[in-house]
Each structure stands twice: as C-alpha cells, then as structure tokens.
Motif scaffolding. Structure first.
Motif, PDB file in Angstrom:
ATOM      1  N   GLY A 271       0.965  -0.814  -0.226  1.00  0.00           N
ATOM      2  CA  GLY A 271       0.112  -0.237  -0.236  1.00  0.00           C
ATOM      3  C   GLY A 271       0.878   1.197   0.373  1.00  0.00           C
ATOM      4  O   GLY A 271       0.619   2.640  -0.913  1.00  0.00           O
ATOM      5  N   ARG A 272       1.952   1.485   0.562  1.00  0.00           N
ATOM      6  CA  ARG A 272       2.801   2.254   0.731  1.00  0.00           C
ATOM      7  C   ARG A 272       3.922   3.214  -0.199  1.00  0.00           C
ATOM      8  O   ARG A 272       3.688   3.939  -1.659  1.00  0.00           O
ATOM      9  CB  ARG A 272       4.423   2.225   2.102  1.00  0.00           C
ATOM     10  N   ALA A 273       3.724   1.464  -0.995  1.00  0.00           N
ATOM     11  CA  ALA A 273       4.336   1.851  -2.019  1.00  0.00           C
ATOM     12  C   ALA A 273       3.886   2.329  -3.431  1.00  0.00           C
ATOM     13  O   ALA A 273       3.811   3.318  -4.439  1.00  0.00           O
ATOM     14  CB  ALA A 273       4.957   0.648  -2.510  1.00  0.00           C
ATOM     15  N   LYS A 274       2.151   1.901  -3.532  1.00  0.00           N
ATOM     16  CA  LYS A 274       1.691   2.000  -4.278  1.00  0.00           C
ATOM     17  C   LYS A 274       1.165   3.746  -4.587  1.00  0.00           C
ATOM     18  O   LYS A 274       0.893   4.503  -4.936  1.00  0.00           O
ATOM     19  CB  LYS A 274      -0.064   1.221  -4.278  1.00  0.00           C
ATOM     20  N   MET A 275       0.929   4.138  -2.922  1.00  0.00           N
ATOM     21  CA  MET A 275       0.632   5.475  -2.147  1.00  0.00           C
ATOM     22  C   MET A 275       1.963   6.426  -3.423  1.00  0.00           C
ATOM     23  O   MET A 275       1.662   7.351  -3.511  1.00  0.00           O
ATOM     24  CB  MET A 275       0.626   5.410  -1.017  1.00  0.00           C
ATOM     25  N   GLN A 276       3.620   6.125  -3.379  1.00  0.00           N
ATOM     26  CA  GLN A 276       4.268   6.931  -3.364  1.00  0.00           C
ATOM     27  C   GLN A 276       4.648   7.045  -4.824  1.00  0.00           C
ATOM     28  O   GLN A 276       4.549   7.791  -5.820  1.00  0.00           O
ATOM     29  CB  GLN A 276       5.276   6.373  -3.135  1.00  0.00           C
ATOM     30  N   GLY A 277       2.956   6.005  -5.873  1.00  0.00           N
ATOM     31  CA  GLY A 277       3.146   5.948  -7.063  1.00  0.00           C
ATOM     32  C   GLY A 277       1.980   6.264  -7.606  1.00  0.00           C
ATOM     33  O   GLY A 277       1.732   6.958  -8.682  1.00  0.00           O
ATOM     34  N   GLY A 278       1.137   7.008  -6.706  1.00  0.00           N
ATOM     35  CA  GLY A 278       0.000   7.714  -7.352  1.00  0.00           C
ATOM     36  C   GLY A 278      -0.926   7.025  -7.299  1.00  0.00           C
ATOM     37  O   GLY A 278      -2.249   7.500  -7.229  1.00  0.00           O
TER      38      GLY A 278
ATOM     39  N   GLU B 140      -5.949   1.358  -5.272  1.00  0.00           N
ATOM     40  CA  GLU B 140      -4.971   0.322  -5.138  1.00  0.00           C
ATOM     41  C   GLU B 140      -4.147  -0.188  -3.933  1.00  0.00           C
ATOM     42  O   GLU B 140      -3.786  -0.436  -3.131  1.00  0.00           O
ATOM     43  CB  GLU B 140      -3.637  -0.175  -6.649  1.00  0.00           C
ATOM     44  N   ALA B 141      -3.895   1.356  -3.604  1.00  0.00           N
ATOM     45  CA  ALA B 141      -3.288   1.479  -2.369  1.00  0.00           C
ATOM     46  C   ALA B 141      -4.453   1.078  -1.368  1.00  0.00           C
ATOM     47  O   ALA B 141      -4.170   0.305  -0.313  1.00  0.00           O
ATOM     48  CB  ALA B 141      -2.172   3.034  -1.554  1.00  0.00           C
ATOM     49  N   GLU B 142      -5.437   2.021  -1.291  1.00  0.00           N
ATOM     50  CA  GLU B 142      -6.739   1.320  -0.561  1.00  0.00           C
ATOM     51  C   GLU B 142      -6.548   0.117  -0.268  1.00  0.00           C
ATOM     52  O   GLU B 142      -7.078  -0.846   0.620  1.00  0.00           O
ATOM     53  CB  GLU B 142      -7.794   2.227  -0.585  1.00  0.00           C
TER      54      GLU B 142
ATOM     55  N   ARG C 176     -12.236  11.665  -0.588  1.00  0.00           N
ATOM     56  CA  ARG C 176     -13.342  10.558   0.751  1.00  0.00           C
ATOM     57  C   ARG C 176     -12.796  11.200   2.052  1.00  0.00           C
ATOM     58  O   ARG C 176     -12.159  10.008   3.161  1.00  0.00           O
ATOM     59  CB  ARG C 176     -13.230   9.511   0.643  1.00  0.00           C
ATOM     60  N   THR C 177     -12.880  12.417   2.212  1.00  0.00           N
ATOM     61  CA  THR C 177     -12.564  13.019   3.868  1.00  0.00           C
ATOM     62  C   THR C 177     -13.246  12.675   4.919  1.00  0.00           C
ATOM     63  O   THR C 177     -12.835  12.234   6.059  1.00  0.00           O
ATOM     64  CB  THR C 177     -12.761  14.965   3.619  1.00  0.00           C
ATOM     65  N   GLU C 178     -14.576  12.354   4.744  1.00  0.00           N
ATOM     66  CA  GLU C 178     -15.031  11.683   6.221  1.00  0.00           C
ATOM     67  C   GLU C 178     -14.753  10.365   6.108  1.00  0.00           C
ATOM     68  O   GLU C 178     -14.325   9.792   7.656  1.00  0.00           O
ATOM     69  CB  GLU C 178     -16.939  12.150   6.134  1.00  0.00           C
ATOM     70  N   ASP C 179     -14.349   9.999   5.782  1.00  0.00           N
ATOM     71  CA  ASP C 179     -13.731   8.075   5.507  1.00  0.00           C
ATOM     72  C   ASP C 179     -12.632   8.280   6.504  1.00  0.00           C
ATOM     73  O   ASP C 179     -12.313   7.342   6.573  1.00  0.00           O
ATOM     74  CB  ASP C 179     -13.836   6.990   3.844  1.00  0.00           C
ATOM     75  N   ALA C 180     -11.927   9.177   5.394  1.00  0.00           N
ATOM     76  CA  ALA C 180     -10.338   8.949   6.269  1.00  0.00           C
ATOM     77  C   ALA C 180     -10.475   9.609   7.321  1.00  0.00           C
ATOM     78  O   ALA C 180      -9.299   9.312   8.150  1.00  0.00           O
ATOM     79  CB  ALA C 180      -9.997  10.461   5.228  1.00  0.00           C
ATOM     80  N   ALA C 181     -11.395  10.542   8.021  1.00  0.00           N
ATOM     81  CA  ALA C 181     -10.862  10.879   9.029  1.00  0.00           C
ATOM     82  C   ALA C 181     -11.042  10.222  10.254  1.00  0.00           C
ATOM     83  O   ALA C 181     -10.830   9.719  10.947  1.00  0.00           O
ATOM     84  CB  ALA C 181     -12.592  12.463   8.821  1.00  0.00           C
ATOM     85  N   GLN C 182     -12.666   8.755   9.714  1.00  0.00           N
ATOM     86  CA  GLN C 182     -13.020   7.766  10.088  1.00  0.00           C
ATOM     87  C   GLN C 182     -11.683   7.288  10.872  1.00  0.00           C
ATOM     88  O   GLN C 182     -11.255   6.673  11.423  1.00  0.00           O
ATOM     89  CB  GLN C 182     -14.131   6.871   9.696  1.00  0.00           C
ATOM     90  N   ALA C 183     -10.983   6.323   9.535  1.00  0.00           N
ATOM     91  CA  ALA C 183      -9.080   5.636   9.544  1.00  0.00           C
ATOM     92  C   ALA C 183      -8.127   6.519  10.261  1.00  0.00           C
ATOM     93  O   ALA C 183      -8.068   5.986  11.304  1.00  0.00           O
ATOM     94  CB  ALA C 183      -9.052   5.408   8.202  1.00  0.00           C
ATOM     95  N   TYR C 184      -8.615   7.529  10.360  1.00  0.00           N
ATOM     96  CA  TYR C 184      -7.467   8.320  11.713  1.00  0.00           C
ATOM     97  C   TYR C 184      -7.697   8.272  12.853  1.00  0.00           C
ATOM     98  O   TYR C 184      -7.253   8.198  13.022  1.00  0.00           O
ATOM     99  CB  TYR C 184      -7.328   9.649  11.312  1.00  0.00           C
TER     100      TYR C 184
ATOM    101  N   LEU D   6      -4.331   1.715   9.268  1.00  0.00           N
ATOM    102  CA  LEU D   6      -5.933   2.459   9.481  1.00  0.00           C
ATOM    103  C   LEU D   6      -5.174   3.734   8.958  1.00  0.00           C
ATOM    104  O   LEU D   6      -5.788   4.601   8.232  1.00  0.00           O
ATOM    105  CB  LEU D   6      -6.022   1.983  10.790  1.00  0.00           C
ATOM    106  N   ASP D   7      -3.967   4.383   9.701  1.00  0.00           N
ATOM    107  CA  ASP D   7      -3.790   5.891   9.594  1.00  0.00           C
ATOM    108  C   ASP D   7      -3.028   5.690   7.705  1.00  0.00           C
ATOM    109  O   ASP D   7      -3.348   7.517   7.249  1.00  0.00           O
ATOM    110  CB  ASP D   7      -1.822   6.039  10.296  1.00  0.00           C
ATOM    111  N   ASN D   8      -2.388   4.884   7.257  1.00  0.00           N
ATOM    112  CA  ASN D   8      -2.547   5.102   5.547  1.00  0.00           C
ATOM    113  C   ASN D   8      -3.627   5.010   5.169  1.00  0.00           C
ATOM    114  O   ASN D   8      -3.522   5.352   3.690  1.00  0.00           O
ATOM    115  CB  ASN D   8      -1.149   3.939   5.524  1.00  0.00           C
ATOM    116  N   LEU D   9      -4.403   4.150   5.790  1.00  0.00           N
ATOM    117  CA  LEU D   9      -5.240   3.806   4.849  1.00  0.00           C
ATOM    118  C   LEU D   9      -5.929   5.136   4.730  1.00  0.00           C
ATOM    119  O   LEU D   9      -7.014   6.026   3.848  1.00  0.00           O
ATOM    120  CB  LEU D   9      -6.786   2.967   5.749  1.00  0.00           C
ATOM    121  N   GLY D  10      -6.305   6.370   5.663  1.00  0.00           N
ATOM    122  CA  GLY D  10      -6.584   7.488   5.784  1.00  0.00           C
ATOM    123  C   GLY D  10      -5.855   8.137   4.886  1.00  0.00           C
ATOM    124  O   GLY D  10      -6.931   8.723   4.180  1.00  0.00           O
TER     125      GLY D  10
END
Length: 333
Positions: A161-168, A172-174, A203-211, A191-195
């Motif tokens: 997931g971290r590598a997928k995020m680095q690639g934008g 897929e990171a999610e 998806r700010t509401e979902d992100a806030a819940q993940a955090y 959970l934090d990186n899912l956020g």
C-alpha cells in the motif's frame, strides 16, 4: 561498536558456557546473555564446527538486541569462513537493509539466492531495499512476489500500500491497506495510511474515521506515533474545523516535539482560532528545527507583519527571499 564477548576465561568455580545454554537463552529472548555465551564459545571452543555454530548464534543474538554493526562484523567473519551459507547471507542482507545500506544488501541477497531460493520474507526485504532506493516499481514487483508465496503477510500488504501511494495509485493503495487490516485489524499504521489514501481520493469523512480508528488502536497510556493525530488535525484544518484540530495537533507535537510539520500545522490551528502569539511561537519552534526553510521564514514574516512587528517581518521575508534564491539546504547552527 564492539562485539559483545565474555571474558577469556569463565568466572572462578563456574563452568564454561555451553551451546545448549546459549540456545536456551536465545529462545527465552535473553539476547544479551546468549550473545555473550556464544561469543565465548566462538572464540574458545575446540571443535571448529561448534565455533561456527556459536558464531552464527552470536550474530542472531546481536541482531535481536539490536546491535546491528556488531552483528554485521560477526557475519562478515562467519561468511569469510563459510561463504556458501545462505542462512548467514540472508541474515547479513537483512542487517544491511536495517542499516540503510540497500545496494550492499541487494548484492548480498543476490549471492544468497544463487545458493538457496529466497523465502517470501526475504523477497519482502528485497522490496524494502528498493523502497530505500526510491525505486517503487521494483519494490511493488518484489512485494507482489512475496505475497504470491505468503498472501497472509499483513506487513507485506501494508508495504505494498505504501509503495502504491508513492506511485500515486491511491485506489490500489486503499485495497492493499484494507487487505492488511483484514489480517491485522488493529494495525495503527495501516489504519493511518488507509486514511491518507482515502484523503487523496477526496473521501474526507472516510479518511477522518480511519484516522480516528488509528488513534483508538494505539495504547491509551502511550501513543506510539504522532502521525494519525497530525493527519486528522491537518484534515480538520483544511476543512476549517481548526478548533477541533487544535487538541489533536497539540498531542502530535507532544509525541514528536522535533517534528516541523507538527509545529506548522499547530501554527495554522492557532492562527485560525485567533491565538496569534501561539501561532508565532509554533512557527518559531519550527524554524528552530529547520532554520533553512524559506517557506517557514516567509510565513513567520507574514505573522510578524499582522502583529505589527514591521522590522522582524521585513527581516524574515528578506531572509526567505535569499534562501529561495540560493536554494540552500544548510542546516541551522
């Protein structure tokens, strides 16, 4: 750092250490005792095979202490004597990766793989070497190969997931973080990186819940990471809910007092809630940590100007301009 080693002779009236006792201490996670006993045997045992067995146990004990430079030195000596020990080579590859020596680590892994096929965990560590080299396509390749062999490895899914995020690739990171969380539901990092991946998809509401879930998953008496507090506080700042962000960012700065980002976001929250003196103080603390940052100097200059501190404002903005002009990377003295 010197390799742990027992005295050249056992204490008076005490028998010399045995390999069985060293192995027993290692199994019980008494790594210092295991390292000391196995080091004595590696130097003094009469049987060459026993000396080598003890030396490898010493290296494993040092890795677990952890004393990585000492472990590397012991493994170098062991591999010099037994150059085709894939076990020692894979362990040395791990040590070098942990010491932030990815090129050397990859070279050792290549030697090991020529002797014995890598296991899924070895492939995960190869991937992490590529992460250290900022080569995320290769990191993803090796993480996928690792997961082909061990699809239940939550940590490998997290790193994918971290590598997928680095690639934008936040979608897929999610997916990777959610897969990690099916295997380790209370993993605060996942959970934090899912956020983060959700926030990047707006998806700010979902992100806030993940955090919030990431924060809740940390021990209540000892938060191990400032990141979920910082990320939720930043999101709330962005959403103009700075009064809610403020206690989260204060907690983040308490956990990580040397984090420039925590101080920056804390300054934003203080300014948005009308506390200009604390907004200034937070930026001053940020600059004490990163005095060559032109953006911080410019923002502090703007705050000084709003506070009527004209001379200080001019000095900060001029310094910011000089730093932008030279692209300085020097650290504060």
């Amino acid at each position: 750092m010197a390799v742990l080693c027992a005295p050249k002779s056992p204490a008076q009236n005490a028998p010399p250490p045995s390999l069985a006792k060293a192995q027993e201490n290692f199994s019980a996670k008494h790594y210092k005792e295991a390292a000391t006993q196995s080091a004595w045997l590696a130097e003094h045992a009469l049987d060459p095979h026993l000396r080598l067995t003890a030396q490898l146990l010493e290296a494993k004990s040092l890795v677990n202490l952890p004393d990585l430079p000492a472990a590397e030195a012991v493994l170098d000596r062991y591999i010099l004597a037994t150059p085709r020990s894939s076990e020692a080579l894979y362990l040395l590859g791990f040590v070098l990766q942990r010491e932030n020596k990815p090129k050397e680590s990859l070279a050792i892994y290549t030697r090991a793989a020529a002797i014995s096929p890598p296991q899924p965990n070895d492939l995960k560590l190869v991937a992490l070497d590529y992460v250290l080299l900022n080569d995320y396509p290769d990191a993803i390749l090796w993480l996928k190969r690792s997961l082909d062999g061990d699809p239940a490895n939550a940590e490998a899914w997290y790193f994918l997931g971290r590598a997928k995020m680095q690639g934008g690739d936040f979608v897929e990171a999610e997916k990777a973080f959610r897969r990690a969380l099916t295997l380790a539901p209370n993993d605060s990092r996942a959970l934090d990186n899912l956020g983060l991946s959700l926030a990047a998809q707006n998806r700010t509401e979902d992100a806030a819940q993940a955090y919030k879930d990431a924060i809740a998953s940390q021990p209540s008496d000892h938060a191990t990471s400032e990141q979920p507090f910082l990320n939720l506080g930043t999101l709330l700042n962005d959403e103009n809910h700075s009064s809610e962000a403020l206690p989260l960012l204060q907690r983040a700065a308490e956990i990580a007092p040397r984090s420039v980002r925590c101080q920056e976001e804390l300054s934003r929250a203080y300014l948005a809630t009308g506390n200009q003196p604390e907004a200034i103080a937070s930026l001053q603390r940020a600059l004490a940590l990163d005095g060559s940052n032109p953006s911080l100097h410019f923002r502090l200059g703007q705050l000084y100007r709003k506070a009527g501190m004209t001379e200080k404002a001019t000095a900060e903005i001029q310094l910011s301009s000089r730093l932008y002009g030279t692209h300085s990377t020097a650290q504060p003295q």
